[in-house]
Scaffold this active site. Structure first.
Site, short mmCIF file in Angstrom:
data_model
loop_
_atom_site.label_atom_id
_atom_site.label_comp_id
_atom_site.label_asym_id
_atom_site.label_seq_id
_atom_site.Cartn_x
_atom_site.Cartn_y
_atom_site.Cartn_z
N ARG A 7 13.55 33.56 -14.83
CA ARG A 7 12.57 34.26 -15.94
C ARG A 7 12.90 35.29 -16.22
O ARG A 7 13.91 35.69 -15.56
CB ARG A 7 11.11 34.59 -14.66
CG ARG A 7 10.99 33.04 -13.89
CD ARG A 7 10.09 33.32 -12.24
NE ARG A 7 9.99 32.18 -11.99
CZ ARG A 7 8.86 31.30 -11.50
NH1 ARG A 7 8.46 32.30 -12.40
NH2 ARG A 7 8.94 29.97 -11.52
N ASP A 25 4.34 28.32 -15.52
CA ASP A 25 3.39 29.06 -14.48
C ASP A 25 2.14 29.10 -15.42
O ASP A 25 1.00 29.62 -15.71
CB ASP A 25 3.69 30.19 -13.82
CG ASP A 25 4.60 29.91 -12.81
OD1 ASP A 25 5.25 28.90 -12.53
OD2 ASP A 25 4.83 31.49 -12.39
N GLY A 61 9.09 36.83 -6.30
CA GLY A 61 9.97 35.56 -5.57
C GLY A 61 9.06 34.12 -5.62
O GLY A 61 7.16 34.39 -5.30
N ASP A 66 -0.91 31.74 1.11
CA ASP A 66 -0.90 30.46 2.05
C ASP A 66 0.00 30.15 2.05
O ASP A 66 0.32 29.15 2.35
CB ASP A 66 -1.89 30.48 3.08
CG ASP A 66 -2.23 29.54 0.80
OD1 ASP A 66 -2.34 29.77 0.34
OD2 ASP A 66 -3.66 28.93 1.33
N GLY A 67 1.05 30.15 1.07
CA GLY A 67 2.18 28.96 0.34
C GLY A 67 1.74 27.87 0.00
O GLY A 67 2.04 26.74 -0.39
N LYS A 80 5.46 22.63 -5.89
CA LYS A 80 4.84 23.83 -6.20
C LYS A 80 3.43 23.45 -4.93
O LYS A 80 3.17 22.92 -4.87
CB LYS A 80 4.10 24.07 -7.10
CG LYS A 80 3.72 25.60 -7.43
CD LYS A 80 2.86 25.87 -9.11
CE LYS A 80 2.38 26.49 -9.46
NZ LYS A 80 2.19 27.12 -10.76
N ARG A 100 7.55 20.38 -10.47
CA ARG A 100 7.14 20.21 -11.06
C ARG A 100 8.58 20.44 -11.97
O ARG A 100 10.31 20.56 -10.79
CB ARG A 100 7.11 22.41 -11.56
CG ARG A 100 6.69 22.95 -12.41
CD ARG A 100 6.80 24.30 -12.23
NE ARG A 100 7.30 25.02 -11.77
CZ ARG A 100 6.61 26.11 -12.05
NH1 ARG A 100 5.55 26.61 -12.86
NH2 ARG A 100 6.89 26.96 -10.80
N ASP A 134 6.72 37.51 -14.99
CA ASP A 134 8.18 36.94 -14.00
C ASP A 134 7.07 35.78 -14.48
O ASP A 134 7.48 34.32 -13.42
CB ASP A 134 6.99 36.96 -12.69
CG ASP A 134 5.99 37.51 -12.53
OD1 ASP A 134 4.83 38.19 -13.43
OD2 ASP A 134 5.30 36.24 -11.60
N ASN A 135 6.40 35.50 -15.24
CA ASN A 135 5.34 33.74 -16.42
C ASN A 135 6.09 33.17 -17.57
O ASN A 135 5.73 32.65 -18.14
CB ASN A 135 4.91 33.67 -15.65
CG ASN A 135 3.69 33.98 -14.15
OD1 ASN A 135 4.60 33.43 -13.22
ND2 ASN A 135 2.67 34.17 -14.33
#
Ligand code: AMP
Ligand code: MG
Length: 469
Positions: free
Chosen positions: A178, A253, A84, A119-120, A107, A171, A243-244
Site C-alpha cells: 500500500r 479494502d 498494519g 478484536d482481530g 481477513k 482474499r 493504507d487502502n
C-alpha cells in the site's frame, strides 16, 4: 488440499512484518468457495470440510509462512504512524497458472501485534459484502482483489449492533503493498528498508520501472486508471485512506463502499465520512493526494533530494490530466463515442447534470441509452430531448454505437439494498440470495435477472453504509 506456495514477502527483512499464525476458531464452516479462482491459483481443494479448516485459520497449510504486514497511513487526512494488518494474516503467495504471483490472505483471522483496540475479527456481513462486491468488480473488468473463500467461525463478534456471527474472508491480491507500506519506513527514516521495499515493488509489479520515480509514475497511471473505472460504474470506495491504496492499482479494502443508485456527484454512503472527503466526485482529487503521499515517501531514499522533489512534483502534477482524459474516454464510451475529443466533455457533463437534477438512476439511465429508451428515466423530458438531439448528432458517424455502449454500461451492479437483503438472509442461514447475486453479477453486461437491476423502492433505500466491520 494443496496450495503451491512460493513466498517472497517472508524473505524480506523482519522489520516488514510479524510472523504469527491465525487464531483458531470454534467451528469453521465453508460458506462460499470460488472454484474458478482456485483453479487459476493452482489450488486443489476437493474436501470442503478440510478447506474450511484451512481458510478458517485452524490448519496452517504446508509451506505457508503466515505473517501480519506492517504499514502506516493517512486516515481521513491525518497520519497514523503505525497501522498494519490488525486482523489479517498473509498465508503466502502462489504463482497462478497464468504466471501471475498473488497473495493469499485471511481477513478476520484473529488479533495481531497491530490490532490496537480491535478484536482481530470480522463479522459475516462485511465478509460477504466484500466477497460479492469484489467479485462483481472483477466481472466488470475493473482491477480488484478477489475472494477465494468465506468461512463462518461459529463464534460471536461484538459490534455496535450487538452480537453478530463471525466469519473469515480469504482474499487474493496482486500484493498487499500500500502507499502506507512506504509511509511507515519513510516516516521512521529507515532508508534501507524503504529502498528494499521500492525494489521489491518494482520487481513484483512494474519490472520495467527504472528506480523510484519510474515506480511513482507507474503507480500514478494505475491509480488514475482505476479511479476513472470506478467513476464509470458509479462506485464509491468510501475509505480512500493511504493504507487502502494499492501499489498494484487494485481496488482494495472494501469497507463502507457502495454503487450509487440515484446519481449525485457528492454522494457519500459511509457513515463515518461526515465531511464528504471520499464523496463520489472527490475520488479523482483524493487519488492525486494519495499519490503525493507516495511521492513524499519515495523521495526520502533519493541522493539528490531537490532534484527528486522536482521530478516527483512533476509526475504528481501530471495526474489530473491522466484522470481527466481517462474519465472522458470512459464516459464517452458509455454514450457510444469510440474516440473521444475534448469537446465531448460538455456533452457528458450536461447529461450528468440532467441526471443529477432528476435523481436518475446511474446504471439504468446509461443502460437505457443503449436501448434507446432513456427518456423514461427523466422527469424533465424536454431537457433530455434537447440533449439527445446533440448526442444523436455526435454519434451519427460512429460505426456501432449500440455494441460499444452495451460493453460500457452494465445491466446489473451490486446494489446496496440487495447486499443488505443478502446479508440478512445469510445471517438467518439462507445463502440463496448470495448465490443469486453471484450468478447475475458474474455476467454484468447481460440481462440475466432483470429484477436485480431494479433500483430500490423508497423502503429499500440504504441511506448509509457502516464501517463497523
Ligand atoms: P480498514 O478501515 O478496514 O482498512 O482498517 C484500518 C486499520 O484498522 C487496519 O490496520 C486494520 O487492520 C485495522 N482494523 C480494522 N478492523 C479491525 C479489527 N476488528 N481488529 C483489529 N484491527 C482492525
Ligand atoms: Mg485497510
Amino acid at each position: 488440499m494443496h496450495i503451491p506456495f512460493d513466498n517472497s514477502y517472508a524473505t524480506l527483512p523482519a522489520a516488514f512484518y510479524t510472523r504469527l499464525e491465525p487464531t483458531s476458531v470454534q467451528d469453521a464452516k465453508m460458506l462460499a468457495f470460488n472454484d474458478d479462482l482456485a483453479s487459476v491459483l493452482g489450488i486443489t481443494a476437493s474436501d470442503m470440510a478440510e478447506a474450511a479448516q484451512v481458510f478458517g485459520g485452524n490448519i496452517v497449510p504446508e509451506n505457508a509462512t503466515p505473517l501480519a504486514q506492517l504499514y502506516a497511513g493517512h486516515q481521513f487526512g491525518s497520519f497514523n504512524p503505525q497501522l498494519g494488518d490488525g486482523r489479517a494474516i498473509l498465508l503466502g503467495e502462489v504463482i497462478g497458472t497464468d504466471g501471475i504471483r498473488r497473495d493469499i490472505q485471511l481477513k478476520g483471522s484473529g488479533p495481531t501485534p497491530y490490532s490496537r483496540m480491535g478484536d482481530g475479527r470480522a463479522w459475516l456481513g462485511p465478509v460477504l459484502r466484500e466477497y460479492v462486491v469484489s467479485e462483481a468488480m472483477h466481472a466488470l473488468g475493473i482491477p480488484t482483489t478477489r475472494a477465494l473463500a468465506a468461512v463462518s467461525t461459529g463464534e460471536q463478534i461484538w459490534r455496535e449492533q450487538g452480537a453478530l456471527p463471525g466469519a473469515i474472508l480469504t482474499r487474493v491480491a496482486l500484493s498487499h503493498l500500500r502507499v502506507g507500506t512506504f509511509q511507515v519506513f519513510a516516516h521512521r527514516g529507515e532508508v534501507e528498508n524503504l529502498k528494499t521495499l521500492t525494489n521489491y515493488a518494482i520487481q513484483r509489479h512494474y519490472p520495467d520501472a527504472e528506480g523510484p520515480m519510474d515506480l511513482l509514475r507507474a503507480v500514478c497511471a494505475a491509480q488514475a486508471d482505476l479511479v476513472t473505472q470506478w467513476m464509470s460504474v458509479g462506485f464509491i470506495h468510501g475509505v480512500m485512506n493511504t493504507d487502502n491504496c494499492s501499489i498494484a492499482g487494485e481496488t482494495i479494502d472494501y469497507g463502507p463502499c457502495a454503487f450509487m443508485d440515484a446519481f449525485h456527484q457528492n454522494r457519500v454512503f459511509s457513515s463515518i465520512d461526515q465531511q464528504g472527503r471520499y464523496a463520489f466526485g472527490a475520488q479523482p482529487g483524493i487519488a492525486v493526494w494519495n499519490m503525493a503521499q507516495l511521492a513524499t515517501s519515495l523521495v526520502q531514499q533519493m541522493q539528490d533530494k531537490d532534484a527528486a522533489i522536482e521530478e516527483a512534483t512533476e509526475i504528481v502534477h501530471a495526474m489530473p490530466e491522466l484522470l481527466e482524459n481517462g474519465w472522458r474516454n470512459r464516459f464517452a464510451a458509455k454514450i457510444g463515442i469510440s474516440t473521444s475529443q475534448p469537446e465531448d466533455t460538455p456533452l457528458i457533463e450536461e447529461l450528468l447534470g440532467l441526471m443529477q437534477a432528476d435523481g436518475a438512476d446511474f446504471t439504468n439511465t446509461f443502460r437505457a441509452l443503449c436501448e434507446q429508451d432513456a427518456r423514461d428515466q427523466f422527469t424533465n423530458r424536454d431537457a433530455f430531448d434537447v440533449w439527445s438531439e446533440k448526442w444523436q448528432a455526435r454519434v451519427t458517424s460512429e460505426p456501432d454505437v449500440k455494441a460499444l455502449m452495451s460493453r460500457a454500461n452494465p445491466a446489473v451492479i451490486p446494489r446496496n439494498h440487495r447486499i443488505e437483503q443478502m446479508i440478512d438472509a445469510a445471517v438467518a442461514g439462507d445463502m440463496a440470495p448470495f448465490e443469486r447475486l453471484m450468478k447475475a453479477l458474474a455476467t454484468p453486461y447481460a440481462e440475466t435477472d432483470p429484477d436485480l437491476s431494479r433500483p430500490p423502492s423508497q423502503q429499500e433505500i440504504v441511506p448509509a453504509t457502516f464501517c463497523g466491520t
